[in-house]
Structures are given as C-alpha cells and as structure tokens.
Design an enzyme around this catalytic site. Sequence first.
Site, short mmCIF file in Angstrom:
data_model
loop_
_atom_site.label_atom_id
_atom_site.label_comp_id
_atom_site.label_asym_id
_atom_site.label_seq_id
_atom_site.Cartn_x
_atom_site.Cartn_y
_atom_site.Cartn_z
N GLY A 1 -16.64 -41.05 -40.08
CA GLY A 1 -17.16 -39.70 -39.87
C GLY A 1 -18.14 -39.42 -40.99
O GLY A 1 -17.75 -39.05 -42.08
N HIS A 2 -19.43 -39.64 -40.73
CA HIS A 2 -20.44 -39.48 -41.78
C HIS A 2 -21.21 -38.19 -41.57
O HIS A 2 -21.86 -38.00 -40.55
CB HIS A 2 -21.38 -40.70 -41.80
CG HIS A 2 -20.65 -41.97 -42.14
ND1 HIS A 2 -21.23 -43.21 -42.15
CD2 HIS A 2 -19.36 -42.19 -42.52
CE1 HIS A 2 -20.34 -44.11 -42.50
NE2 HIS A 2 -19.19 -43.51 -42.71
N LYS B 1 -20.81 -41.01 -48.15
CA LYS B 1 -21.80 -42.04 -47.77
C LYS B 1 -22.87 -41.47 -46.85
O LYS B 1 -24.04 -41.82 -46.96
CB LYS B 1 -21.09 -43.21 -47.05
CG LYS B 1 -20.10 -43.94 -47.94
CD LYS B 1 -19.41 -45.08 -47.20
CE LYS B 1 -18.46 -44.65 -46.10
NZ LYS B 1 -17.27 -43.91 -46.57
N GLN C 1 -15.92 -46.45 -44.08
CA GLN C 1 -14.65 -46.50 -44.83
C GLN C 1 -14.91 -46.84 -46.30
O GLN C 1 -16.01 -46.64 -46.78
CB GLN C 1 -13.67 -47.51 -44.18
CG GLN C 1 -13.12 -47.06 -42.84
CD GLN C 1 -14.01 -47.39 -41.66
OE1 GLN C 1 -14.53 -48.48 -41.56
NE2 GLN C 1 -14.16 -46.46 -40.74
N ASP D 1 -14.74 -41.48 -47.08
CA ASP D 1 -15.10 -40.07 -47.29
C ASP D 1 -15.70 -39.81 -48.67
O ASP D 1 -15.53 -38.74 -49.23
CB ASP D 1 -13.88 -39.15 -47.09
CG ASP D 1 -13.22 -39.38 -45.75
OD1 ASP D 1 -13.95 -39.61 -44.78
OD2 ASP D 1 -11.98 -39.34 -45.68
#
Length: 423
Positions: A39-40, A15, A223, A12
């Site tokens: 979750g990007h 990225k 990650q 988080d």
Amino acid sequence: MNIVVVGAQWGDEGKGKLIDILSKDVDVIVRYQGGSNAGHTVIVGKEHYVFHLLPSAILRKGKVCVIGNGVVVDPKALLEEIDGLEKRGVRVTPLQLKIAVNAHVVMPYHRVLDGLREKMREHRIGTTGRGIGPCYADKVTRCGIRMVDLLNPRVFRSKLQDNLREKNEYFKKVFGQKGFAFDGIYREYMGYARRLKPYVSDTALYVNGAIDRKKSVLFEGAQGAFLDIDFGTYPFVTSSNTTVGGVASGSGVAPTKLDKIIAAVKAYTTRVGEGPFPTEFDSKMEELIRAKGREFGATTGRARRCGWFDSVLVRYAAIVGGFDELAIMKLDVLDELKEISLCTAYKYKGKTFRDFPHDYEVWCHAKPVYETMPGWQQPTGKVREYRKLPPQARKYIERMQELVGVPIKYISIGSERDEIIVR
Ligand code: IMO
Ligand code: MG
C-alpha cells in the site's frame, strides 16, 4: 542511473512518497516483488492516492511503469486500480504500463486459502488476506498460472482444471469447505485476460533494452527487510524477497546494472500484523504516535503497532541490502516528544546482541538497550535545509547514521511532495 528503493524495517516506511519524488528524474519504474499486499501512498496537493499493484509513479506523465515477473498479479485488484485512476482523470495506457508475461496470477482460491490457513494456525501471521502466500507457494510448487497462460485459453483451461482437481479436494478434506466451480473462474479470468492483454509483454527484454538505450530505471520495492522470506522474522514475513536480491530475480535485470540502493527508514518503527517487535511501545505511547503518524494500514486499515527506532534491525538490513543512502521518513511525527530513544542492542539471558539474532525466543523476550536523547519539541515541517533543523533533531539523525553506518541523504518532514530535506 538505475536506482533501487527498498524498505529497511517492516514495511510502511514511506516508500511511496520517496519513489514519487525520485521518479521525477527517471524514465522507467519497475515493481519486482510482492503484490496487492503493498500500500504505497502518494499525496499530491489535496489528492491522496494509494497504490497496491501499480508502480507509484503512474501519476507522472511520460514515464513507463512495469509490473515485473516477480510480482504476483491479482487481475481483479489491478483492473480496479486502473479503473479507479481513470475515474479520477488519470488514464493508464499500454504505452505507460507493461506487465510481465511470466508474472504469476492470483486466483480466487489463493485469497480463500490465505484466510483459511490463517484461521487454522496456532500462531497467525496476520497476513493482508490478499492471497499472496498461496500464490507464491503455487509458483514454487510449479502449479501456478502465469499471465501468458491467461492469454492462451487452451493452456489456461487445462491448468485451471488441474488446479481445481487438487485444490477442491484440499478445500473439502482439510477445511470442510465447498470447492470452486470451473466455469465461473474460467469466464471471470478470460474477461480479465481480454482487458489486460494489451499490457502484457516480456518486460525483462523491455527494461534491459531501455537500460541499453541509456534510460534510467527506478526499482520500487514493496514491504521491508524484516518481511523478507529469507532474512525477515520468519514465519512472520511475506512470501517474497523484499531485500535487494529480489530485483534481479523479479525483473530480469542483473545486479551489475544497479547503480544505487536507497533504503526508506521510518524515524521510529512500525509493524502491521503479528510477530516479534522488540522496541514496541506501551499502549499510551503507541496511541500517541499512531495518531500523530496516522499509522493505519494503507491496504487493510489495521492499526499499526509502533515502537522506537531499532538500529539492530536497520544495521542488519543495511548489510544484506548493500544500502548506499538512507531516507529517514516521518521525522516530524517525533516533533513534540520530550525524549526520544534509540535501540542499540538487545539483551537476553545475560547475553548482548548487537547483530540481529535469528532465534524466535530472543526476538520475543529480548530487552532492548536504549540510548535516550532530548527531543526538539518544535515543528520541523517547514524546514527545507538540513542546517535549519533544530540541533537536537540533527543529533538524532546523526546518531542514527552512525549506528546504521550508511549516509542519510533524505529527511522527510511531512507527507506532501515538497516536504523533504535533501542533504
Ligand atoms: P508496503 O509495501 C506492511 C505484512 C502483513 C503480514 C505479513 C504477511 O505497503 O510496505 P502477506 O499478506 O504479505 O502474506 O502478509 O506481511 N505486510 C505488510 N506490512 N506493509 C506492507 O507493504 C506489507 N505487505 C505485507 O501485515 O504481517
Ligand atoms: Mg503497507
């Protein structure tokens, strides 16, 4: 130029935004590890997109996105993502998306097992519940199912039968749960196979071929360094190599072909899920930063734990990651603070740790050693040139750079595409 973007903390770090910006100038974007646990987030004007399995650059026309062999692919989640984008007017064609023939497939029993194992542990990991750990475990124990298996019904049938024979016993005897019926899964996954077949190919050949043709490739890490299965705060980690080594094994592109490694670093620290977090805030400060930084998980919606910037962590990540440049993300979240602290070492039982320790007890009980600086207490969101940042903000950035030992190239001061300072 082939670039790698990785996270240097616990995920988080921003990225998604960084990759979205950098992908403008590359031809191919590759995910090489992780799965739908990622979750990007990418924000384009009023539109807000969250990517889990698809590379974040899927929004850019004329780019090829690759899901490499190191990714664990949940076909249901992937198709939902593709369909979701189509509803919003973004078509994902097989020319634009390529999935590795040798990527492993997340099965329904992986998701269920992820939850059951968590419930049974004394120390929960706080996983995303997406079946990531059990899928990678099957890969390593050599009973996993790969994309190529889905494309051959005879092979898929026999591998699924083998798996269910063993796993259903396990579900019954260990967890007192009903097993899975073959027919339902078989039919469901054959349906996914029909839809995904046009996207599946040998992506190692494709990406290496593109490099030979002088195309540039961006490797999108998921990650962060301390969720790495080898270097992270084990066992509170994810099940893949989130550090740069994952690129080679997860895409089939040799390390000699990588030109630059950029690490995304949040201007403070966050963590979702359980596990040690030496610089974690007290609850009042945490609430403030969480609200300001909208620190809620993009995959599970869980509130993220928040704390001060920890240079012990990021310096270690820089060593094992060979970082060339840092991108400091979300600096603007600190805009209003009177004082800002950075952790330079840990202290435990009279000993000072300047390097990241590996002992669980030290992680849990060490007292961070802080340096405190005055905040800038003014908005930075409109700044586009480094020298126009408030002097206190530059001092903070320069101190981070000195402590980590890697040049800071990008500073993000908002969530929009153009809210970035390039040094
Ligand atoms: P991005 O790519 C933050 C965390 C989970 C849990 C641990 C293991 O968005 O930075 P898993 O489901 O992977 O077995 O969970 O890892 N985790 C993440 N935390 N961002 C992520 O991805 C994460 N992916 C996994 O919260 O602590
Ligand atoms: Mg996340």
